[in-house]
Enzyme design. Structure first.
Site, short mmCIF file in Angstrom:
data_model
loop_
_atom_site.label_atom_id
_atom_site.label_comp_id
_atom_site.label_asym_id
_atom_site.label_seq_id
_atom_site.Cartn_x
_atom_site.Cartn_y
_atom_site.Cartn_z
N ASP A 165 6.73 0.83 -3.74
CA ASP A 165 6.91 2.00 -2.89
C ASP A 165 7.90 3.01 -3.49
OD1 ASP A 165 6.80 3.61 -0.60
OD2 ASP A 165 8.47 2.54 0.34
N ASN A 404 11.99 -8.50 -6.78
CA ASN A 404 12.01 -8.00 -5.40
C ASN A 404 10.65 -8.23 -4.76
OD1 ASN A 404 13.18 -6.21 -3.15
ND2 ASN A 404 11.22 -5.25 -3.57
N ASN A 455 14.79 -9.10 2.97
CA ASN A 455 14.48 -7.74 3.42
C ASN A 455 13.73 -7.82 4.75
OD1 ASN A 455 15.49 -6.96 0.95
ND2 ASN A 455 13.50 -6.45 0.06
N TYR A 457 12.27 -5.49 8.33
CA TYR A 457 12.06 -4.22 9.03
C TYR A 457 11.67 -4.42 10.49
CZ TYR A 457 12.82 -1.97 4.62
OH TYR A 457 13.42 -1.51 3.47
N TYR A 461 8.43 -1.72 10.88
CA TYR A 461 7.05 -2.11 10.58
C TYR A 461 6.53 -3.11 11.61
CZ TYR A 461 7.58 0.19 6.05
OH TYR A 461 7.79 1.12 5.06
N GLU A 493 17.65 -5.34 2.74
CA GLU A 493 16.96 -4.12 3.18
C GLU A 493 16.78 -4.18 4.69
OE1 GLU A 493 13.26 -3.01 1.29
OE2 GLU A 493 14.02 -3.52 -0.71
N TRP A 538 18.50 0.09 3.68
CA TRP A 538 17.46 0.73 2.87
C TRP A 538 17.22 2.09 3.44
CZ3 TRP A 538 15.70 -0.44 -1.75
CH2 TRP A 538 14.57 0.24 -2.22
N LYS A 558 13.69 6.72 4.50
CA LYS A 558 14.68 5.76 5.02
C LYS A 558 16.08 6.04 4.49
CE LYS A 558 11.39 2.14 6.10
NZ LYS A 558 10.24 2.64 5.31
#
Ligand code: GCB
Length: 581
Positions: A165, A404, A455, A457, A461, A493, A538, A558
């Site tokens: 990304d 990652n 990480n 979200y 998400y 993140e 992040w 972000k």
């Protein structure tokens, strides 16, 4: 690998400037032998990505040619002469005066050629072919088809089709340095530090190019001390252990540096000198804690990118200074070089300013399809070797990240990462090794990694729009991961997109309020978990991505700062939280 330097024994000449350039979509250059020079070039700035310099370059990722001509500075006879590239993305091939010097795969890590036998005092012509194509068997991968296509809604199907990304910027992105050393020269220096009570222990290993008889003198200066040691080379290697009484330790609050000089001597005459700043400090994992100089350390900071308008991923020293100023302003003490190694200039300032760095290889978005797996493994091994070789002497680097968010699938992922982990430890026994995962609980590599980097979200998400629900899920998830693996955990993140200037009360997704709220609530949760050793939001700044429906204006929003480094609401909130810590 030593960064080129200027002193009475060494010289360097920076080839940054305007070079000749052309795109070569039909690959005619290969057939016509562009290696012997071309004259259809347009000017291009080096270093900088090519994508935003031209109208027709933005999405061009194919073959391109660079050329520059140079004379040697005076006084370089009887020197060993090298050409060093800081970063060329993705594939590079280099010719000097029509002779192919060699190639390098992978952006973001340096490579160099000994050109002593080929370079002329005047009228040299160097040609560099760069291939930026995204391909399934490259690392990081792109244009992957079939079931392995990235599951992330943010970048699946985006254009250009990267498996990651961020925009796949191409070109010569860091300086190209022509440098000279004496014929008898130091090739490498490795420093490791330890503590014994209040004393520092500095272990130095110097290597030279050949096996001739020689001795090494080591001088350590600073903080009112001048210490020295002398030893003979054994083959190409000389080692010394220097004890530093009452050492001034390196840490984020006291980034104390000493100056280490190594002299190569033959027949009592100094042949070469190399000087580097070093910091005396230790990094150790102890139970659920990460200890710096024996004290628990908590990471506040960001995952980031090297990204700025027009230059793309090109080195821009003023932006480096600005970013450190903003990180100081906000109260960050650390960052991760997501998702590739950052410039050596960036690390030099991390040492001076006292930032802790998780140094990551370019292995982002790895997948485990059988075909090409061996090739990807070789590349990842090359990256970890090149990264450790380049960055081992920086006190700021506290951890190696081998990848990652790999799409880890048993059974292949486990031995794959075991090998990378073992290699990193074999190269450097003094730093913890990690892998940054989104798989979490099922990430088998967590069984052997020293620190768990996760990480998440939640509230973005997943559980999007519902922050309390997101925080509830995150809490249970982190506890489960920690319970299973029993190691310190950093949330590397978390965050939300916020389009600068968009506001909503009550907070809604994409507003500055929503981003500030999710970050604050997440941090509140993390502070309740004694096994958490760090929070990396992040991202520090908005950054360029491929185009797609999840990326308004081809940007990931972000950032808590905009791409041109203006603070959003979340930056002010973070400043209150981090400066109070
Ligand atoms: C991730 C990736 C990062 C993306 C981020 C996002 O998990 O590691 O590269 O930019 O999510 O914003 O989707």
């Amino acid at each position: 690998m030593l960064y080129p330097q200027f002193n009475p024994f060494r010289q360097l000449h920076d080839l940054s400037g305007f070079w000749d350039f052309c795109f070569d979509p039909e690959r005619v250059g290969e057939a016509q032998g562009w290696g012997s020079g071309f004259d259809h070039g347009r000017p291009i700035a080096v270093p900088a990505s090519w994508n935003d310099q031209f109208e027709d370059g933005r999405d061009y990722l194919g073959l391109a040619w660079y050329q520059t001509c140079f004379d040697l500075p005076w006084g370089w006879q009887d020197k060993r002469i090298f050409m060093r590239f800081g970063s060329v993305n993705y594939l590079a091939d280099v010719w000097l005066n029509g002779t192919h010097l060699g190639g390098h795969e992978g952006g973001h890590l340096p490579f160099e050629f000994d050109i002593t036998a080929l370079v002329n005092p005047q009228g040299n012509c160097m040609v560099v072919r760069v291939d930026g194509e995204l391909a399934y068997d490259r690392v990081p991968p792109g244009n992957v088809t079939g079931e392995d296509i990235d599951f992330f809604p943010s970048h699946a199907g985006n254009y250009p089709q990267a498996q990651f990304d961020f925009f796949p910027f191409c070109g010569i992105q860091r300086p190209v340095l022509l440098y000279a050393t004496p014929l008898q020269a130091l090739q490498d220096i490795t420093v490791a530090t330890d503590l014994s009570g209040r004393d520092g222990k500095v272990q130095v290993r110097a290597q030279k190019y050949d096996q001739t008889e020689a001795s090494a003198r080591f001088y350590l200066r600073g903080h009112g001390l001048e210490l020295s040691a002398e030893t003979r080379f054994n083959g190409d290697t000389a080692e010394a252990l220097i004890s530093v009484p009452d050492a001034a330790l390196w840490s984020p609050t006291t980034p104390n540096l000493y100056e280490l000089s190594v002299e190569l001597c033959q027949a009592d005459a100094v042949q070469d000198v190399y000087t580097l700043p070093i910091g005396i400090r230790t990094v150790v994992v102890d139970g659920d804690k990460l200890l710096l100089n024996g004290q628990p350390i908590y990471l506040t900071g960001f995952g980031r990118h090297e990204d700025f308008p027009v230059v793309g991923r090109g080195l821009l020293p003023a932006v480096i200074v600005k970013d450190y100023a903003l990180m100081k302003w906000i109260g960050a003490n650390s960052f991760r070089t997501s998702h590739y190694p950052y410039s050596e200039e960036m690390l030099e300032l991390a040492d001076r300013l006292g930032f802790l760095v998780i140094a990551e290889t370019p292995a982002v978005g790895l997948y485990f399809r059988e075909d090409g797996l061996e090739r990807r493994r070789e590349l990842c091994m090359q990256y970890i070797r090149e990264l450790v070789t380049r960055d081992k002497n920086h006190p700021s680097v506290i951890m190696w990240s081998v990848a990652n968010e790999p799409h880890s699938k048993p059974p292949e992922a486990r031995p794959f990462f075991r090998q990378l982990y073992d290699e990193a430890h074999a190269l450097d026994a003094t730093r913890p090794v990690t892998l940054v995962s989104t798989v979490g609980l099922a990430e088998e590599a967590f069984e052997f990694c020293d620190v768990l980097c996760v990480n998440r979200y939640n509230g973005w998400y997943i559980q999007g729009g519902n922050i309390p629900e997101g925080i509830r899920h995150l809490s249970g998830d982190l506890d489960a991961i920690h319970q299973k693996y029993g190691k310190p955990l950093a949330l590397t993140e978390f965050g939300a997109d916020a389009v600068s200037g968009m506001h909503a009360q009550p907070p809604e997704m994409f507003s500055e309020e929503y981003q500030a709220e999710i970050i604050e609530r997440t941090i509140e949760l993390l502070r309740q978990k004694p096994y958490v050793i760090g929070e990396h939001v992040w991202n520090m700044c908005d950054f360029k991505t491929s185009q797609g429906v999840g990326r308004v204006g081809a940007l990931n929003h972000k950032g808590v700062f905009t791409r041109d480094r203006r603070p959003k609401l979340a930056a002010h909130r973070l400043r209150e939280l981090w400066r109070a810590k």
